[in-house]
Write a protein that holds these residues in place. Sequence first.
Motif, short mmCIF file in Angstrom:
data_model
loop_
_atom_site.label_atom_id
_atom_site.label_comp_id
_atom_site.label_asym_id
_atom_site.label_seq_id
_atom_site.Cartn_x
_atom_site.Cartn_y
_atom_site.Cartn_z
N PRO A 1 37.89 43.45 47.98
CA PRO A 1 37.44 44.12 46.76
C PRO A 1 38.26 43.78 45.52
CG PRO A 1 38.71 45.63 48.11
CD PRO A 1 38.57 44.37 48.91
N VAL A 2 39.43 43.19 45.70
CA VAL A 2 40.33 42.96 44.56
C VAL A 2 40.06 41.57 43.97
CG1 VAL A 2 42.72 42.83 43.80
CG2 VAL A 2 42.07 44.44 45.61
N ILE A 3 39.53 41.56 42.76
CA ILE A 3 39.09 40.29 42.15
C ILE A 3 40.08 39.86 41.07
CG2 ILE A 3 37.15 39.09 41.07
CD1 ILE A 3 35.46 41.63 41.94
N PRO A 4 40.80 38.78 41.31
CA PRO A 4 41.77 38.31 40.31
C PRO A 4 41.07 37.47 39.24
CG PRO A 4 41.86 36.89 42.24
CD PRO A 4 40.80 37.92 42.51
N CYS A 5 41.68 37.39 38.04
CA CYS A 5 41.03 36.63 36.96
C CYS A 5 41.26 35.12 37.12
CB CYS A 5 41.52 37.10 35.59
SG CYS A 5 43.17 36.53 35.13
N ARG A 6 42.30 34.75 37.85
CA ARG A 6 42.67 33.36 38.12
C ARG A 6 43.16 32.61 36.88
NH1 ARG A 6 37.29 31.41 40.21
NH2 ARG A 6 36.55 33.28 39.14
N LYS A 7 43.38 33.34 35.78
CA LYS A 7 43.78 32.68 34.53
C LYS A 7 45.07 33.22 33.94
CE LYS A 7 38.98 31.88 33.05
NZ LYS A 7 38.27 32.61 34.13
N ALA B 1 49.03 34.88 33.54
CA ALA B 1 50.34 34.35 33.93
C ALA B 1 50.65 34.64 35.40
CB ALA B 1 51.42 34.97 33.04
N TYR B 2 50.25 35.81 35.90
CA TYR B 2 50.55 36.16 37.29
C TYR B 2 49.67 35.38 38.26
CZ TYR B 2 53.33 39.86 35.26
OH TYR B 2 54.26 40.54 34.54
N CYS B 3 48.38 35.29 37.93
CA CYS B 3 47.49 34.52 38.81
C CYS B 3 47.97 33.07 38.94
CB CYS B 3 46.06 34.55 38.27
SG CYS B 3 45.18 36.08 38.62
N LYS B 4 48.43 32.54 37.79
CA LYS B 4 48.83 31.12 37.81
C LYS B 4 50.15 30.88 38.52
CE LYS B 4 47.97 30.23 33.33
NZ LYS B 4 47.74 29.47 32.10
N THR B 5 50.90 31.95 38.80
CA THR B 5 52.18 31.78 39.48
C THR B 5 52.19 32.43 40.85
OG1 THR B 5 53.02 33.68 38.22
CG2 THR B 5 53.55 31.50 37.37
N GLY B 6 50.99 32.57 41.44
CA GLY B 6 50.91 33.01 42.84
C GLY B 6 51.04 34.51 43.06
N ARG B 7 50.90 35.28 42.00
CA ARG B 7 50.98 36.74 42.16
C ARG B 7 49.68 37.39 41.73
NH1 ARG B 7 55.76 39.44 42.95
NH2 ARG B 7 57.60 38.13 43.02
N GLU B 8 48.58 36.87 42.24
CA GLU B 8 47.28 37.37 41.78
C GLU B 8 47.05 38.84 42.11
OE1 GLU B 8 44.74 34.64 43.94
OE2 GLU B 8 44.26 36.24 45.35
N ASN B 9 47.82 39.38 43.07
CA ASN B 9 47.66 40.80 43.39
C ASN B 9 48.07 41.71 42.23
OD1 ASN B 9 50.26 39.68 44.24
ND2 ASN B 9 50.79 41.77 44.80
N VAL B 10 48.89 41.20 41.32
CA VAL B 10 49.25 41.99 40.14
C VAL B 10 48.62 41.40 38.87
CG1 VAL B 10 51.32 43.08 41.05
CG2 VAL B 10 51.50 40.82 39.98
N CYS B 11 47.50 40.71 39.05
CA CYS B 11 46.75 40.11 37.94
C CYS B 11 46.61 41.10 36.77
CB CYS B 11 45.35 39.74 38.46
SG CYS B 11 44.16 39.35 37.18
N GLN B 12 46.80 40.57 35.58
CA GLN B 12 46.72 41.44 34.39
C GLN B 12 45.30 41.90 34.09
OE1 GLN B 12 48.91 38.58 31.84
NE2 GLN B 12 50.14 40.34 31.22
N ASN B 13 44.33 41.16 34.61
CA ASN B 13 42.93 41.50 34.35
C ASN B 13 42.20 41.83 35.65
OD1 ASN B 13 43.35 40.58 31.58
ND2 ASN B 13 43.44 38.55 32.51
N ARG B 14 42.97 42.33 36.61
CA ARG B 14 42.44 42.61 37.93
C ARG B 14 41.28 43.61 37.84
NH1 ARG B 14 46.96 45.16 41.72
NH2 ARG B 14 46.06 47.18 41.26
N GLN B 15 40.20 43.31 38.57
CA GLN B 15 39.10 44.26 38.69
C GLN B 15 38.84 44.46 40.17
OE1 GLN B 15 35.91 43.97 35.55
NE2 GLN B 15 36.43 41.83 35.76
N ALA B 16 38.23 45.57 40.51
CA ALA B 16 38.02 45.81 41.94
C ALA B 16 36.70 46.53 42.19
CB ALA B 16 39.18 46.61 42.52
N ILE B 17 36.12 46.18 43.33
CA ILE B 17 34.93 46.91 43.80
C ILE B 17 35.42 48.27 44.29
CG2 ILE B 17 33.06 46.92 45.51
CD1 ILE B 17 33.24 43.82 45.47
N GLY B 18 34.69 49.31 43.92
CA GLY B 18 35.15 50.67 44.23
C GLY B 18 35.92 51.27 43.07
N TYR B 19 36.15 50.46 42.04
CA TYR B 19 36.79 50.90 40.80
C TYR B 19 35.88 50.49 39.64
CZ TYR B 19 40.95 51.69 43.64
OH TYR B 19 41.82 52.14 44.60
#
Length: 346
Positions: free
Chosen positions: A86-92, A94-112
Amino acid sequence: MKAAVLRAPDDVVLQDVATPSAGPGELILKVKAATVCGTDIRILRGRKTKGVRFPSVLGHEFAGEVVEVGAGVSQFSCGDPVSVNPVIPCRKCAYCKTGRENVCQNRQAIGYEFDGAYAEYLKVPALALESGNAVRIPQGMPYEAAALAEPLACCINGLRNVGVELGDVVVILGAGPIGLMHAALARRAGARLVIMSEPNEMRRQAALDRGVDIACDPTKEDLAQVIRGVTDGLGADVVILAIGVPALANEALKLVRKGGRVNLFAGFSAGDMATFDVNLVHYNEIIVTGASALRRQDYETALKLLAGGLIDANSLVTHRFELADAVEALKEAESGRALKVAIRND
Ligand SMILES: [Zn+2]
Ligand SMILES: [Zn+2]
């Protein structure tokens, strides 16, 4: 279709809502199984607000069958059994680009941000398909087991942060489903001893039945002494907080050896504060880590462990409800009588 709609804090009702249909790049799943997360209860009670909308449909641990395929989707067809991270990272960012997509700044989630799985049907957003969040599960894998890939993946993320190693003594505070998943993973990761601390007798027994070495009642036993007794007086290598009680953070610091690692895994209520003995961290060189959501790789690892039977998910689901009784299911989950509660829609 029927869905359990969260209209406001403390207000969830089963009602008719529009059945979703697949736009370009989207999938529609018939939800087959969804499991209730502690976070859902915190949202329901207004203790977690980030990403929460009203009205909305909760439920981020789920799996189902593809019933409609949007234009341009070629990797799935109707009838496929699918589970979705359910956790959808933006992939763009600073965190996504450095392997920390779980704390993505633009993280969206199913159920949220997107409606979740306490419903007959669920729309998998195009963004989730683009990022590979939907995974075809092996034929015959129970949908319920696949639903548990999300919480298990969150535990895998926490386990990586705290770094369980071969021969470690791992102490877990709280024997709810998350604590039990941590116990099972710690064992797989090579822990020498897994010790559980839990005041609820039913849960202590559940932990022992699932292979935990020692289950301690912290209201009656001196947990620190028990741990010292099996570690040459040193303390645990790792302590994982699997219950969101702020005061336990300081307790955890007292249970680890010098150079030990602590993971504050469970979420706390917004604004929670705790005091801790700063010298414990300073002189004992304790490493304190956190845990937020999961990465796509964790989800795939979790699914493989569940599909291969290396983690026994079935034994974690103790209560099952039909979708028509979804509100009842949430109440049962809140009562603490159940380990994991599943909502089915066969
Ligand atoms: Zn969850
Ligand atoms: Zn990002």
